[in-house]
Design an enzyme around this catalytic site. Structure first.
Site, PDB file in Angstrom:
ATOM      1  N   HIS A  12     -10.866  17.353   5.058  1.00 46.42           N
ATOM      2  CA  HIS A  12      -9.545  17.058   5.658  1.00 46.42           C
ATOM      3  C   HIS A  12      -8.222  16.796   5.110  1.00 46.42           C
ATOM      4  O   HIS A  12      -7.178  16.268   5.541  1.00 46.42           O
ATOM      5  CB  HIS A  12      -9.875  16.109   6.930  1.00 46.42           C
ATOM      6  CG  HIS A  12     -11.166  16.578   7.805  1.00 46.42           C
ATOM      7  ND1 HIS A  12     -12.381  15.904   7.569  1.00 46.42           N
ATOM      8  CD2 HIS A  12     -11.649  17.450   8.477  1.00 46.42           C
ATOM      9  CE1 HIS A  12     -13.358  16.436   8.346  1.00 46.42           C
ATOM     10  NE2 HIS A  12     -12.556  17.093   8.937  1.00 46.42           N
ATOM     11  N   GLY A  31     -12.820  68.409 -15.027  1.00 48.23           N
ATOM     12  CA  GLY A  31     -11.672  68.304 -14.203  1.00 48.23           C
ATOM     13  C   GLY A  31     -11.411  69.162 -13.293  1.00 48.23           C
ATOM     14  O   GLY A  31     -10.714  69.085 -12.401  1.00 48.23           O
ATOM     15  N   THR A  56      -1.407  68.647 -14.703  1.00 44.84           N
ATOM     16  CA  THR A  56      -2.219  67.712 -14.947  1.00 44.84           C
ATOM     17  C   THR A  56      -1.747  67.486 -16.401  1.00 44.84           C
ATOM     18  O   THR A  56      -1.279  68.261 -17.114  1.00 44.84           O
ATOM     19  CB  THR A  56      -3.690  67.950 -14.858  1.00 44.84           C
ATOM     20  OG1 THR A  56      -4.024  68.839 -15.715  1.00 44.84           O
ATOM     21  CG2 THR A  56      -4.128  68.131 -13.294  1.00 44.84           C
ATOM     22  N   MET A  57      -2.687  66.569 -16.999  1.00 41.34           N
ATOM     23  CA  MET A  57      -2.629  66.550 -18.568  1.00 41.34           C
ATOM     24  C   MET A  57      -2.987  67.634 -19.223  1.00 41.34           C
ATOM     25  O   MET A  57      -2.579  67.948 -20.421  1.00 41.34           O
ATOM     26  CB  MET A  57      -3.498  65.239 -19.164  1.00 41.34           C
ATOM     27  CG  MET A  57      -5.151  65.679 -18.877  1.00 41.34           C
ATOM     28  SD  MET A  57      -6.163  64.272 -19.645  1.00 41.34           S
ATOM     29  CE  MET A  57      -6.720  63.510 -18.337  1.00 41.34           C
ATOM     30  N   ASP A 107       4.408  64.760 -14.887  1.00 42.40           N
ATOM     31  CA  ASP A 107       3.288  64.509 -14.963  1.00 42.40           C
ATOM     32  C   ASP A 107       2.790  63.095 -15.879  1.00 42.40           C
ATOM     33  O   ASP A 107       3.036  63.345 -17.197  1.00 42.40           O
ATOM     34  CB  ASP A 107       2.193  65.533 -14.914  1.00 42.40           C
ATOM     35  CG  ASP A 107       0.653  64.904 -14.793  1.00 42.40           C
ATOM     36  OD1 ASP A 107       0.320  64.242 -13.679  1.00 42.40           O
ATOM     37  OD2 ASP A 107       0.125  64.795 -15.845  1.00 42.40           O
ATOM     38  N   PRO A 108       2.585  62.000 -15.339  1.00 40.74           N
ATOM     39  CA  PRO A 108       2.152  60.707 -16.463  1.00 40.74           C
ATOM     40  C   PRO A 108       1.262  61.249 -17.352  1.00 40.74           C
ATOM     41  O   PRO A 108       1.151  60.611 -18.333  1.00 40.74           O
ATOM     42  CB  PRO A 108       1.803  59.728 -15.590  1.00 40.74           C
ATOM     43  CG  PRO A 108       1.539  60.489 -14.033  1.00 40.74           C
ATOM     44  CD  PRO A 108       2.499  61.501 -14.017  1.00 40.74           C
ATOM     45  N   GLY A 109      -0.094  61.616 -16.788  1.00 39.50           N
ATOM     46  CA  GLY A 109      -0.864  62.142 -17.682  1.00 39.50           C
ATOM     47  C   GLY A 109      -0.657  62.911 -18.777  1.00 39.50           C
ATOM     48  O   GLY A 109      -1.243  62.766 -19.927  1.00 39.50           O
TER      49      GLY A 109
HETATM   50  P1  ADP Z   1      -6.196  58.331 -10.764  1.00 43.57           P
HETATM   51  O1  ADP Z   1      -5.399  56.908 -10.915  1.00 43.57           O
HETATM   52  O2  ADP Z   1      -5.342  59.480 -10.095  1.00 43.57           O
HETATM   53  O3  ADP Z   1      -7.470  58.346 -10.731  1.00 43.57           O
HETATM   54  P2  ADP Z   1      -5.064  58.406 -13.535  1.00 43.57           P
HETATM   55  O4  ADP Z   1      -3.920  57.441 -13.032  1.00 43.57           O
HETATM   56  O5  ADP Z   1      -6.289  57.723 -14.532  1.00 43.57           O
HETATM   57  O6  ADP Z   1      -5.940  58.859 -12.389  1.00 43.57           O
HETATM   58  O7  ADP Z   1      -4.791  59.478 -14.346  1.00 43.57           O
HETATM   59  C1  ADP Z   1      -3.641  60.396 -13.706  1.00 43.57           C
HETATM   60  C2  ADP Z   1      -3.471  61.552 -14.410  1.00 43.57           C
HETATM   61  O8  ADP Z   1      -4.887  62.150 -14.490  1.00 43.57           O
HETATM   62  C3  ADP Z   1      -2.565  62.463 -13.862  1.00 43.57           C
HETATM   63  O9  ADP Z   1      -1.180  62.442 -14.217  1.00 43.57           O
HETATM   64  C4  ADP Z   1      -2.987  63.938 -14.539  1.00 43.57           C
HETATM   65  O10 ADP Z   1      -2.464  64.099 -15.549  1.00 43.57           O
HETATM   66  C5  ADP Z   1      -4.653  63.726 -14.775  1.00 43.57           C
HETATM   67  N1  ADP Z   1      -5.400  64.305 -13.953  1.00 43.57           N
HETATM   68  C6  ADP Z   1      -5.733  64.139 -12.568  1.00 43.57           C
HETATM   69  N2  ADP Z   1      -6.929  64.873 -12.157  1.00 43.57           N
HETATM   70  C7  ADP Z   1      -6.922  65.649 -13.231  1.00 43.57           C
HETATM   71  C8  ADP Z   1      -8.054  66.734 -13.154  1.00 43.57           C
HETATM   72  N3  ADP Z   1      -8.741  67.362 -12.412  1.00 43.57           N
HETATM   73  N4  ADP Z   1      -7.903  67.430 -14.347  1.00 43.57           N
HETATM   74  C9  ADP Z   1      -7.348  66.947 -15.623  1.00 43.57           C
HETATM   75  N5  ADP Z   1      -6.538  65.962 -15.545  1.00 43.57           N
HETATM   76  C10 ADP Z   1      -6.120  65.345 -14.382  1.00 43.57           C
END
Ligand code: ADP
Ligand code: MG
Length: 361
Positions: free
Chosen positions: A15, A272, A280-281, A342-344
């Site tokens: 309390h 992937g 994507t990457m 694309d960030p990856g």
């Molecule tokens: P999340 O948060 O979506 O699980 P991350 O942030 O670790 O994934 O990574 C994002 C990056 O992963 C994307 O910008 C892309 O480049 C890559 N990515 C997403 N899906 C795939 C895929 N199926 N194959 C290859 N690269 C992928």
């Protein structure tokens, strides 16, 4: 009552009755240690005594923090060889919205345990049994001893390249976070800087440069352990596939590195499921691996295969800004991703450029 910024009160009443002391805030583990040592002494608990543990939220402690406290409590009790038969963490007795926790230990034998396990209809008691797997106290892992016994020398170019990649990923954390916030969930910066931190912590245990396949497998293991999201497993497989090509190649030629790079990219595409053009990457990786191989086939003294690969990765990353996402989280937002690279893919051009810089003669 009011506490100053960074101040905590120990042992206060439910309390708001004054506690025994005010101090500055400490790490959770240190707080739990002090609380438990008091209780363990009070109950005269000995090794092999059996207890039930209740980790209680006073109302406003985030579940994540409560679980940190619970983990510390289990760890500390295991170190004291006190057997925790049941454990619960949750909000059982709250004091308005107080940020804080209380810990309770109850000595148990079979009869009491059966009572704790007995079915109940009260809504406040979790219907889960509270049974936990026993925590084992592990000695700090010894650095793995390797055949030959030597580890990755700080002077090796492989190590310099790995460290340059780590430095680049650490520096890029805010940028990658922002880019992934625009099209995804914002975790890519943290994921890749965790990878970098993990690798830098463990690099002294990695095998020597003459076993590049083993170094790549170690990198893969570190990443698999510390990185989540989509990137973690994809980078882990990338490194494993490269390792398979590098196997038994103490001083890989550029041809071998090229084959390793291509195999790594194929691994990402296989696992992937992404093709070039899916945003994507792979849109940075695939042109880079191709450019590396082509530049190697047509040697040009002023333009190394690595230079060509970096240029291709950067160009590929730029092209992703105009691509409609078909895979990954960005696909949820469809057209809204247009205009943002694309960030990856961007991360791929970053680490390739870091390797290029590190290996520049
Ligand atoms: P999340 O948060 O979506 O699980 P991350 O942030 O670790 O994934 O990574 C994002 C990056 O992963 C994307 O910008 C892309 O480049 C890559 N990515 C997403 N899906 C795939 C895929 N199926 N194959 C290859 N690269 C992928
Ligand atoms: Mg993400």
């Amino acid at each position: 009552f009011a506490l100053a910024e960074e101040e905590i009160e120990w042992g206060l009443g439910i309390h708001g009755e004054p506690g025994v002391e005010r101090t500055s805030i400490r790490p959770a583990h240190a707080i739990v240690e002090r609380l438990l040592s008091q209780i363990v002494a009070d109950l005269s608990l000995q090794p092999h005594d059996r207890v039930a543990l209740l980790v209680n939220n006073l109302g406003a402690t985030p579940t994540s923090e409560l679980n940190i406290v619970a983990a510390s409590a289990l760890q500390i009790l295991a170190e004291k060889e006190i057997r925790v038969e049941r454990a619960w963490a949750g909000t059982f007795l709250s004091a308005l919205e107080m940020a804080g926790i209380s810990l309770t230990l109850l000595k148990v034998e079979d009869v009491r345990l059966a009572r704790l396990d007995a079915p109940t209809q009260t809504s406040a008691w979790p219907t889960l049994s509270g049974r936990i797997s026993q925590v084992t106290v592990q000695a700090a892992p010894a650095a793995p001893t390797l055949a030959g016994g030597t580890t990755l020398s700080p002077h090796s170019s492989l190590r310099k390249a790995i460290e340059a990649v780590c430095a680049a990923l650490l520096a890029a954390e805010p940028t990658l976070t922002e880019m992934d916030q625009q099209v995804g969930d914002g975790d890519l910066g943290i994921s890749l800087s965790r990878a970098a931190q993990g690798i830098l912590q463990e690099i002294d245990t990695y095998p020597e440069e003459s076993m590049p396949d083993a170094v790549f497998r170690s990198l893969s293991a570190t990443i698999r352990r510390v990185v989540g999201g989509t990137s973690g497993p994809l980078y882990a497989i990338m490194l494993l596939r490269a390792a398979a090509v590098l196997e038994h190649s103490p001083q890989p030629s550029l041809q071998v590195w090229s084959r390793a790079f291509t195999a790594a990219v194929e691994g990402v595409m296989e696992i992937g499921g992404a093709q070039p053009g899916d945003r994507t990457m792979v849109d940075a990786l695939s042109p880079a691996a191709e450019a590396f191989a082509s530049a190697l086939a047509v040697p040009d003294a002023s333009d190394s295969p690595l230079d060509a690969a970096v240029r291709a990765a950067v160009a590929g990353t730029e092209r992703t800004a105009a691509m409609r996402p078909r895979l990954g989280r960005a696909s949820y937002i469809g057209e809204r991703a247009l205009g943002y690279p694309d960030p990856g893919a961007y991360a791929v051009s970053l680490w390739l450029a870091a390797i290029q810089n590190a290996l520049r003669p």
